[in-house]
Design an enzyme around this catalytic site. Sequence first.
Site, PDB file in Angstrom:
ATOM      1  N   VAL A  16      30.299   9.653  22.764  1.00 40.90           N
ATOM      2  CA  VAL A  16      31.395   9.922  23.708  1.00 40.90           C
ATOM      3  C   VAL A  16      31.350  11.376  24.168  1.00 40.90           C
ATOM      4  O   VAL A  16      31.499  11.680  25.357  1.00 40.90           O
ATOM      5  CB  VAL A  16      32.774   9.603  23.069  1.00 40.90           C
ATOM      6  CG1 VAL A  16      33.908   9.988  24.029  1.00 40.90           C
ATOM      7  CG2 VAL A  16      32.888   8.128  22.699  1.00 40.90           C
ATOM      8  N   ASN A  36      27.842  19.364  14.273  1.00 36.50           N
ATOM      9  CA  ASN A  36      26.993  19.625  13.094  1.00 36.50           C
ATOM     10  C   ASN A  36      25.800  18.666  13.047  1.00 36.50           C
ATOM     11  O   ASN A  36      25.059  18.656  12.069  1.00 36.50           O
ATOM     12  CB  ASN A  36      27.805  19.531  11.799  1.00 36.50           C
ATOM     13  CG  ASN A  36      28.242  18.113  11.487  1.00 36.50           C
ATOM     14  OD1 ASN A  36      28.115  17.222  12.317  1.00 36.50           O
ATOM     15  ND2 ASN A  36      28.763  17.904  10.284  1.00 36.50           N
ATOM     16  N   PHE A  38      25.582  15.508  12.582  1.00 39.83           N
ATOM     17  CA  PHE A  38      25.586  14.474  11.540  1.00 39.83           C
ATOM     18  C   PHE A  38      25.172  13.131  12.145  1.00 39.83           C
ATOM     19  O   PHE A  38      24.266  12.467  11.647  1.00 39.83           O
ATOM     20  CB  PHE A  38      26.977  14.388  10.897  1.00 39.83           C
ATOM     21  CG  PHE A  38      27.090  13.298   9.866  1.00 39.83           C
ATOM     22  CD1 PHE A  38      26.182  13.215   8.810  1.00 39.83           C
ATOM     23  CD2 PHE A  38      28.096  12.348   9.944  1.00 39.83           C
ATOM     24  CE1 PHE A  38      26.277  12.199   7.858  1.00 39.83           C
ATOM     25  CE2 PHE A  38      28.201  11.336   9.000  1.00 39.83           C
ATOM     26  CZ  PHE A  38      27.290  11.261   7.949  1.00 39.83           C
ATOM     27  N   THR A  39      25.824  12.725  13.222  1.00 39.06           N
ATOM     28  CA  THR A  39      25.409  11.506  13.923  1.00 39.06           C
ATOM     29  C   THR A  39      25.004  11.792  15.364  1.00 39.06           C
ATOM     30  O   THR A  39      24.365  10.954  15.999  1.00 39.06           O
ATOM     31  CB  THR A  39      26.548  10.457  13.950  1.00 39.06           C
ATOM     32  OG1 THR A  39      27.740  11.082  14.434  1.00 39.06           O
ATOM     33  CG2 THR A  39      26.801   9.892  12.558  1.00 39.06           C
ATOM     34  N   GLY A  40      25.364  12.933  15.882  1.00 34.38           N
ATOM     35  CA  GLY A  40      24.969  13.287  17.245  1.00 34.38           C
ATOM     36  C   GLY A  40      23.578  13.913  17.234  1.00 34.38           C
ATOM     37  O   GLY A  40      23.077  14.321  16.190  1.00 34.38           O
ATOM     38  N   VAL A  61      33.229  21.445  11.810  1.00 30.99           N
ATOM     39  CA  VAL A  61      34.649  21.731  12.097  1.00 30.99           C
ATOM     40  C   VAL A  61      35.517  21.831  10.843  1.00 30.99           C
ATOM     41  O   VAL A  61      36.692  22.189  10.939  1.00 30.99           O
ATOM     42  CB  VAL A  61      35.283  20.695  13.071  1.00 30.99           C
ATOM     43  CG1 VAL A  61      34.646  20.767  14.440  1.00 30.99           C
ATOM     44  CG2 VAL A  61      35.237  19.277  12.490  1.00 30.99           C
ATOM     45  N   TYR A 147      38.240   6.911   6.819  1.00 39.07           N
ATOM     46  CA  TYR A 147      38.325   7.063   8.280  1.00 39.07           C
ATOM     47  C   TYR A 147      39.748   6.795   8.763  1.00 39.07           C
ATOM     48  O   TYR A 147      40.350   7.622   9.458  1.00 39.07           O
ATOM     49  CB  TYR A 147      37.346   6.095   8.926  1.00 39.07           C
ATOM     50  CG  TYR A 147      37.222   6.181  10.428  1.00 39.07           C
ATOM     51  CD1 TYR A 147      36.536   7.240  11.027  1.00 39.07           C
ATOM     52  CD2 TYR A 147      37.752   5.190  11.253  1.00 39.07           C
ATOM     53  CE1 TYR A 147      36.393   7.306  12.404  1.00 39.07           C
ATOM     54  CE2 TYR A 147      37.608   5.247  12.632  1.00 39.07           C
ATOM     55  CZ  TYR A 147      36.928   6.306  13.208  1.00 39.07           C
ATOM     56  OH  TYR A 147      36.788   6.371  14.571  1.00 39.07           O
TER      57      TYR A 147
HETATM   58  P1  NAD Z   1      29.488   9.677  17.338  1.00 38.30           P
HETATM   59  O1  NAD Z   1      29.201   9.457  15.895  1.00 38.30           O
HETATM   60  O2  NAD Z   1      28.433   9.340  18.335  1.00 38.30           O
HETATM   61  O3  NAD Z   1      29.947  11.179  17.610  1.00 38.30           O
HETATM   62  C1  NAD Z   1      30.632  11.959  16.678  1.00 38.30           C
HETATM   63  C2  NAD Z   1      30.075  13.365  16.760  1.00 38.30           C
HETATM   64  O4  NAD Z   1      30.787  14.202  15.829  1.00 38.30           O
HETATM   65  C3  NAD Z   1      28.591  13.445  16.386  1.00 38.30           C
HETATM   66  O5  NAD Z   1      27.912  14.221  17.330  1.00 38.30           O
HETATM   67  C4  NAD Z   1      28.622  14.123  15.011  1.00 38.30           C
HETATM   68  O6  NAD Z   1      27.428  14.810  14.731  1.00 38.30           O
HETATM   69  C5  NAD Z   1      29.835  15.009  15.142  1.00 38.30           C
HETATM   70  N1  NAD Z   1      30.424  15.416  13.857  1.00 38.30           N
HETATM   71  C6  NAD Z   1      30.724  14.620  12.797  1.00 38.30           C
HETATM   72  N2  NAD Z   1      31.264  15.360  11.806  1.00 38.30           N
HETATM   73  C7  NAD Z   1      31.326  16.653  12.267  1.00 38.30           C
HETATM   74  C8  NAD Z   1      31.780  17.873  11.713  1.00 38.30           C
HETATM   75  N3  NAD Z   1      32.295  17.923  10.483  1.00 38.30           N
HETATM   76  N4  NAD Z   1      31.670  18.993  12.459  1.00 38.30           N
HETATM   77  C9  NAD Z   1      31.149  18.958  13.703  1.00 38.30           C
HETATM   78  N5  NAD Z   1      30.692  17.824  14.284  1.00 38.30           N
HETATM   79  C10 NAD Z   1      30.774  16.676  13.571  1.00 38.30           C
HETATM   80  O7  NAD Z   1      30.830   8.843  17.656  1.00 38.30           O
HETATM   81  P2  NAD Z   1      31.566   8.600  19.043  1.00 38.30           P
HETATM   82  O8  NAD Z   1      31.578   7.151  19.302  1.00 38.30           O
HETATM   83  O9  NAD Z   1      31.048   9.526  20.072  1.00 38.30           O
HETATM   84  O10 NAD Z   1      33.058   9.011  18.661  1.00 38.30           O
HETATM   85  C11 NAD Z   1      33.642  10.231  19.095  1.00 38.30           C
HETATM   86  C12 NAD Z   1      35.073  10.311  18.593  1.00 38.30           C
HETATM   87  O11 NAD Z   1      35.828   9.224  19.117  1.00 38.30           O
HETATM   88  C13 NAD Z   1      35.207  10.249  17.071  1.00 38.30           C
HETATM   89  O12 NAD Z   1      36.228  11.116  16.659  1.00 38.30           O
HETATM   90  C14 NAD Z   1      35.620   8.820  16.818  1.00 38.30           C
HETATM   91  O13 NAD Z   1      36.359   8.685  15.640  1.00 38.30           O
HETATM   92  C15 NAD Z   1      36.442   8.512  18.064  1.00 38.30           C
HETATM   93  N6  NAD Z   1      36.452   7.076  18.347  1.00 38.30           N
HETATM   94  C16 NAD Z   1      35.361   6.480  18.900  1.00 38.30           C
HETATM   95  C17 NAD Z   1      35.377   5.115  19.137  1.00 38.30           C
HETATM   96  C18 NAD Z   1      34.205   4.406  19.737  1.00 38.30           C
HETATM   97  O14 NAD Z   1      34.234   3.173  19.810  1.00 38.30           O
HETATM   98  N7  NAD Z   1      33.185   5.075  20.232  1.00 38.30           N
HETATM   99  C19 NAD Z   1      36.497   4.365  18.783  1.00 38.30           C
HETATM  100  C20 NAD Z   1      37.574   5.008  18.181  1.00 38.30           C
HETATM  101  C21 NAD Z   1      37.554   6.372  17.995  1.00 38.30           C
END
Ligand code: NAD
Length: 328
Positions: A16, A36, A38-40, A61, A147
């Site tokens: 996102v 950081n 982790f998943t990005g 963060v 979560y």
């Molecule tokens: P994603 O896993 O692709 O992105 C999350 C990002 O956060 C990654 O780049 C990861 O490296 C980074 N991250 C994780 N822990 C961190 C930390 N401690 N410090 C700095 N960076 C950190 O997930 P996404 O789908 O892009 O989701 C983005 C946000 O939207 C999240 O907060 C998620 O909970 C929320 N969300 C997403 C969905 C969905 O369906 N995509 C649904 C509900 C909520």
Amino acid sequence: MHLRKRILVTGGSGFVGSHLCERLLAEGHEVLCVDNFFTGTRGNVEALRRNPRFELLRHDVTFPLYVEVDEIYNLACPASPVHYQHDPVQTIKTSVHGAINMLGLAKRTGAVIFQASTSEVYGDPEIHPQPESYWGHVNPIGPRSCYDEGKRCAEALFFAYRLQHGLKIKVGRLFNTYGPRMHPGDGRVVSNFIVQALRGRPLTVYGDGEQTRSFCYIDDFLDLLALFMRTPDDVTGPMNMGNPGEFTMRELAECVIDLAGSSSVIEHRPLPADDPRQRRPDISVARSLGWEPKVPLREGLARTIAYFDRLLASDDGPAVCGGGSLFL
Ligand code: NAD
Ligand code: UDP
């Protein structure tokens, strides 16, 4: 024409976040992407790095951050159950300490701050569809609680900071959002099914496949987010951000097989503990902002399949494409 703002996007190199950074840059803003990894991945924002208004900072963060910004989007947190359960303590710290640090930053700078909350705050819902007024049905000690409860605590923090310090907050509850740039090994259902279908492997449907989810295409989500951020300060949310179309996982699997022109079959796997039976947002609040999702599931899936098709065919695609966990 918008005024140029200095905008912080935490989790900006995730699925996102990378789309959000791209859109904010296109609107002419300066974007500081903090992640950081982790998943990005850096790859998600590689094309943006050529833009002089874009800056990428490796930072977790859960530690304080001292920067000067006008607006903050707090997205940092793994979103896939596979990943947030990998290190549950870190997941809670990311949601809770991350929120405290970003709220502290918003307090000092006076920035407007958006929190990416989730439909998971409703847990396994007993009310259907879910309006924002529903308090939820969450197991506080189950495998998803790191979560769910982390995100619930973050919401509590946002509203406490608003009450106590008058912060300008916007809390959005995202329902399953999907599209290009999801990681192929992310473990979420849309990316899993697409990668499996494109590789001719069985689609892993957990349980009987009758559980439902509502899927929102990334562009629709970003349109709603832009409207939300332009609302007056007293519009804080929480606001459901999702597409009310509701599908069973079996229907989703059949649709992906059809659109991918795949010969894959469906294979059932055990249902993970506490997997919610149903999910569908009541989007009356979002509609009151004049928003309506535009991209039907089949169209969004077709676009996402086209993306994964290109990725799997590229040199670096197959090495990371297990259709399972990033860690496998
Ligand atoms: P994603 O896993 O692709 O992105 C999350 C990002 O956060 C990654 O780049 C990861 O490296 C980074 N991250 C994780 N822990 C961190 C930390 N401690 N410090 C700095 N960076 C950190 O997930 P996404 O789908 O892009 O989701 C983005 C946000 O939207 C999240 O907060 C998620 O909970 C929320 N969300 C997403 C969905 C969905 O369906 N995509 C649904 C509900 C909520
Ligand atoms: N799911 C599935 N097969 C998969 C991955 C997920 O059937 O390969 C199911 C999962 O059990 C859940 C739904 O798809 O019922 C959505 O799972 P996801 O992990 O994408 O997100 P959730 O909404 O559960 O957080």
